[in-house]
Design a protein around this motif. Structure first.
Motif, PDB file in Angstrom:
ATOM      1  N   SER A   1      46.822  39.877  54.222  1.00 44.00           N
ATOM      2  CA  SER A   1      46.073  39.851  52.969  1.00 44.00           C
ATOM      3  C   SER A   1      45.493  41.231  52.713  1.00 44.00           C
ATOM      4  O   SER A   1      44.901  41.836  53.616  1.00 44.00           O
ATOM      5  CB  SER A   1      44.937  38.827  53.045  1.00 44.00           C
ATOM      6  OG  SER A   1      45.454  37.530  53.178  1.00 44.00           O
ATOM      7  N   LEU A   2      45.666  41.712  51.492  1.00 43.56           N
ATOM      8  CA  LEU A   2      45.183  43.040  51.110  1.00 43.56           C
ATOM      9  C   LEU A   2      44.567  43.008  49.722  1.00 43.56           C
ATOM     10  O   LEU A   2      45.023  42.261  48.850  1.00 43.56           O
ATOM     11  CB  LEU A   2      46.353  44.041  51.071  1.00 43.56           C
ATOM     12  CG  LEU A   2      47.094  44.320  52.362  1.00 43.56           C
ATOM     13  CD1 LEU A   2      48.381  45.081  52.064  1.00 43.56           C
ATOM     14  CD2 LEU A   2      46.212  45.108  53.309  1.00 43.56           C
ATOM     15  N   TRP A   3      43.566  43.848  49.515  1.00 45.78           N
ATOM     16  CA  TRP A   3      43.080  44.050  48.159  1.00 45.78           C
ATOM     17  C   TRP A   3      44.186  44.719  47.366  1.00 45.78           C
ATOM     18  O   TRP A   3      44.987  45.474  47.912  1.00 45.78           O
ATOM     19  CB  TRP A   3      41.870  44.949  48.162  1.00 45.78           C
ATOM     20  CG  TRP A   3      40.634  44.345  48.750  1.00 45.78           C
ATOM     21  CD1 TRP A   3      40.377  43.022  48.976  1.00 45.78           C
ATOM     22  CD2 TRP A   3      39.483  45.058  49.177  1.00 45.78           C
ATOM     23  NE1 TRP A   3      39.139  42.875  49.514  1.00 45.78           N
ATOM     24  CE2 TRP A   3      38.557  44.112  49.640  1.00 45.78           C
ATOM     25  CE3 TRP A   3      39.143  46.397  49.198  1.00 45.78           C
ATOM     26  CZ2 TRP A   3      37.304  44.466  50.131  1.00 45.78           C
ATOM     27  CZ3 TRP A   3      37.897  46.754  49.681  1.00 45.78           C
ATOM     28  CH2 TRP A   3      36.996  45.795  50.134  1.00 45.78           C
ATOM     29  N   PHE A   4      44.203  44.483  46.058  1.00 45.41           N
ATOM     30  CA  PHE A   4      45.261  45.060  45.237  1.00 45.41           C
ATOM     31  C   PHE A   4      44.753  45.381  43.838  1.00 45.41           C
ATOM     32  O   PHE A   4      43.737  44.870  43.379  1.00 45.41           O
ATOM     33  CB  PHE A   4      46.457  44.099  45.135  1.00 45.41           C
ATOM     34  CG  PHE A   4      46.234  42.970  44.165  1.00 45.41           C
ATOM     35  CD1 PHE A   4      46.712  43.055  42.862  1.00 45.41           C
ATOM     36  CD2 PHE A   4      45.528  41.848  44.542  1.00 45.41           C
ATOM     37  CE1 PHE A   4      46.489  42.032  41.959  1.00 45.41           C
ATOM     38  CE2 PHE A   4      45.301  40.820  43.654  1.00 45.41           C
ATOM     39  CZ  PHE A   4      45.784  40.906  42.352  1.00 45.41           C
ATOM     40  N   ALA A   5      45.505  46.237  43.176  1.00 44.87           N
ATOM     41  CA  ALA A   5      45.342  46.510  41.750  1.00 44.87           C
ATOM     42  C   ALA A   5      46.702  46.285  41.109  1.00 44.87           C
ATOM     43  O   ALA A   5      47.741  46.606  41.695  1.00 44.87           O
ATOM     44  CB  ALA A   5      44.874  47.953  41.526  1.00 44.87           C
ATOM     45  N   TRP A   6      46.715  45.742  39.915  1.00 46.24           N
ATOM     46  CA  TRP A   6      47.953  45.481  39.181  1.00 46.24           C
ATOM     47  C   TRP A   6      48.170  46.596  38.174  1.00 46.24           C
ATOM     48  O   TRP A   6      47.268  46.929  37.396  1.00 46.24           O
ATOM     49  CB  TRP A   6      47.859  44.138  38.472  1.00 46.24           C
ATOM     50  CG  TRP A   6      49.016  43.809  37.578  1.00 46.24           C
ATOM     51  CD1 TRP A   6      48.961  43.641  36.220  1.00 46.24           C
ATOM     52  CD2 TRP A   6      50.379  43.581  37.952  1.00 46.24           C
ATOM     53  NE1 TRP A   6      50.210  43.321  35.737  1.00 46.24           N
ATOM     54  CE2 TRP A   6      51.102  43.275  36.778  1.00 46.24           C
ATOM     55  CE3 TRP A   6      51.065  43.616  39.156  1.00 46.24           C
ATOM     56  CZ2 TRP A   6      52.463  43.009  36.778  1.00 46.24           C
ATOM     57  CZ3 TRP A   6      52.418  43.347  39.169  1.00 46.24           C
ATOM     58  CH2 TRP A   6      53.099  43.046  37.994  1.00 46.24           C
ATOM     59  N   ASP A   7      49.353  47.177  38.195  1.00 44.73           N
ATOM     60  CA  ASP A   7      49.755  48.201  37.228  1.00 44.73           C
ATOM     61  C   ASP A   7      50.849  47.590  36.359  1.00 44.73           C
ATOM     62  O   ASP A   7      52.016  47.569  36.749  1.00 44.73           O
ATOM     63  CB  ASP A   7      50.262  49.438  37.952  1.00 44.73           C
ATOM     64  CG  ASP A   7      50.674  50.551  37.000  1.00 44.73           C
ATOM     65  OD1 ASP A   7      50.679  50.329  35.764  1.00 44.73           O
ATOM     66  OD2 ASP A   7      51.007  51.636  37.493  1.00 44.73           O
ATOM     67  N   PRO A   8      50.503  47.067  35.176  1.00 42.17           N
ATOM     68  CA  PRO A   8      51.483  46.361  34.346  1.00 42.17           C
ATOM     69  C   PRO A   8      52.558  47.264  33.755  1.00 42.17           C
ATOM     70  O   PRO A   8      53.610  46.775  33.346  1.00 42.17           O
ATOM     71  CB  PRO A   8      50.636  45.737  33.241  1.00 42.17           C
ATOM     72  CG  PRO A   8      49.447  46.627  33.136  1.00 42.17           C
ATOM     73  CD  PRO A   8      49.189  47.118  34.540  1.00 42.17           C
ATOM     74  N   ASP A   9      52.325  48.550  33.725  1.00 41.24           N
ATOM     75  CA  ASP A   9      53.255  49.475  33.064  1.00 41.24           C
ATOM     76  C   ASP A   9      54.224  50.164  34.026  1.00 41.24           C
ATOM     77  O   ASP A   9      54.992  51.021  33.605  1.00 41.24           O
ATOM     78  CB  ASP A   9      52.469  50.526  32.289  1.00 41.24           C
ATOM     79  CG  ASP A   9      51.624  49.901  31.201  1.00 41.24           C
ATOM     80  OD1 ASP A   9      52.099  48.946  30.555  1.00 41.24           O
ATOM     81  OD2 ASP A   9      50.477  50.345  31.009  1.00 41.24           O
ATOM     82  N   ALA A  10      54.192  49.803  35.295  1.00 41.81           N
ATOM     83  CA  ALA A  10      55.054  50.468  36.278  1.00 41.81           C
ATOM     84  C   ALA A  10      56.446  49.866  36.288  1.00 41.81           C
ATOM     85  O   ALA A  10      56.636  48.695  36.008  1.00 41.81           O
ATOM     86  CB  ALA A  10      54.438  50.334  37.669  1.00 41.81           C
ATOM     87  N   GLY A  11      57.424  50.695  36.634  1.00 46.79           N
ATOM     88  CA  GLY A  11      58.792  50.225  36.822  1.00 46.79           C
ATOM     89  C   GLY A  11      59.447  49.751  35.552  1.00 46.79           C
ATOM     90  O   GLY A  11      58.861  49.771  34.474  1.00 46.79           O
ATOM     91  N   ALA A  12      60.666  49.314  35.670  1.00 42.34           N
ATOM     92  CA  ALA A  12      61.403  48.737  34.542  1.00 42.34           C
ATOM     93  C   ALA A  12      62.483  47.828  35.090  1.00 42.34           C
ATOM     94  O   ALA A  12      63.067  48.095  36.135  1.00 42.34           O
ATOM     95  CB  ALA A  12      62.017  49.825  33.673  1.00 42.34           C
ATOM     96  N   ASP A  13      62.709  46.731  34.386  1.00 44.24           N
ATOM     97  CA  ASP A  13      63.791  45.820  34.772  1.00 44.24           C
ATOM     98  C   ASP A  13      65.120  46.550  34.746  1.00 44.24           C
ATOM     99  O   ASP A  13      65.348  47.424  33.925  1.00 44.24           O
ATOM    100  CB  ASP A  13      63.886  44.653  33.788  1.00 44.24           C
ATOM    101  CG  ASP A  13      62.806  43.614  34.002  1.00 44.24           C
ATOM    102  OD1 ASP A  13      62.515  42.893  33.048  1.00 44.24           O
ATOM    103  OD2 ASP A  13      62.270  43.529  35.109  1.00 44.24           O
TER     104      ASP A  13
END
Length: 161
Positions: free
Chosen positions: A38-50
């Motif tokens: 288990s780790l703390w996290f932050a979500w980056d919605p704009d990273a990567g691409a399908d």
């Protein structure tokens, strides 16, 4: 990336941006044993691409010590699974699988962000311990390949009931 389950991508982005529970990250050890952390996290919605589209796929960004066993495990096998879900009813969340990479967090910027999000700042015993100058920090970045959501609010009631 379109998630399966009751939520659309916008709802997934909102949930992951607001969640203050750890991500449960599953991986394989070099001896091919399953492992979960288990780790703390932050979500980056704009990273990567399908691969099939020009839309972002997002990324889960976690901080950990460069000496953590997880760093070795991800170097051995970068395929991971994850779960970000509520601990109290009504149960809901996002789970999936993806690829993990490790990169330095030399300025400990991600760690500072996570300390602020989860503990309200860096001026606390945990912050003092984790931000020691001699402690090397890395980012574990998970780029999802599949997302699935669930939300049992309708059958369990809401927290306000």
């Amino acid at each position: 990336m379109d998630p399966t389950g009751p939520w659309d991508r916008d709802r997934v982005d909102d949930y992951l941006a607001e969640a203050r529970v750890p991500v449960r990250l599953g991986c394989r050890t070099p001896s091919d044993r399953p492992w979960i952390v288990s780790l703390w996290f932050a979500w980056d919605p704009d990273a990567g691409a399908d691969a099939d589209a020009d839309s972002p796929s997002g990324a889960i960004r976690c901080a950990t010590s460069a000496d953590a066993d997880l760093v070795e495990f991800v170097a051995h096998d970068d395929e991971v699974s994850f779960d970000v879900s509520t601990n109290d009813p009504p149960y809901k969340g996002v789970r999936g699988r993806g690829r993990a990479t490790v990169r330095p967090d030399e300025g400990k910027d991600l760690l500072r962000t996570l300390l602020t999000e989860y503990l309200g700042g860096v001026d606390n015993p945990t912050g003092e311990r984790l931000l020691r100058p001699e402690r090397e920090e890395v980012e574990i970045r998970i780029e999802p390949e599949r997302l699935h959501t669930w939300d049992y609010s309708g059958r369990m009631g809401s927290a306000d009931d």
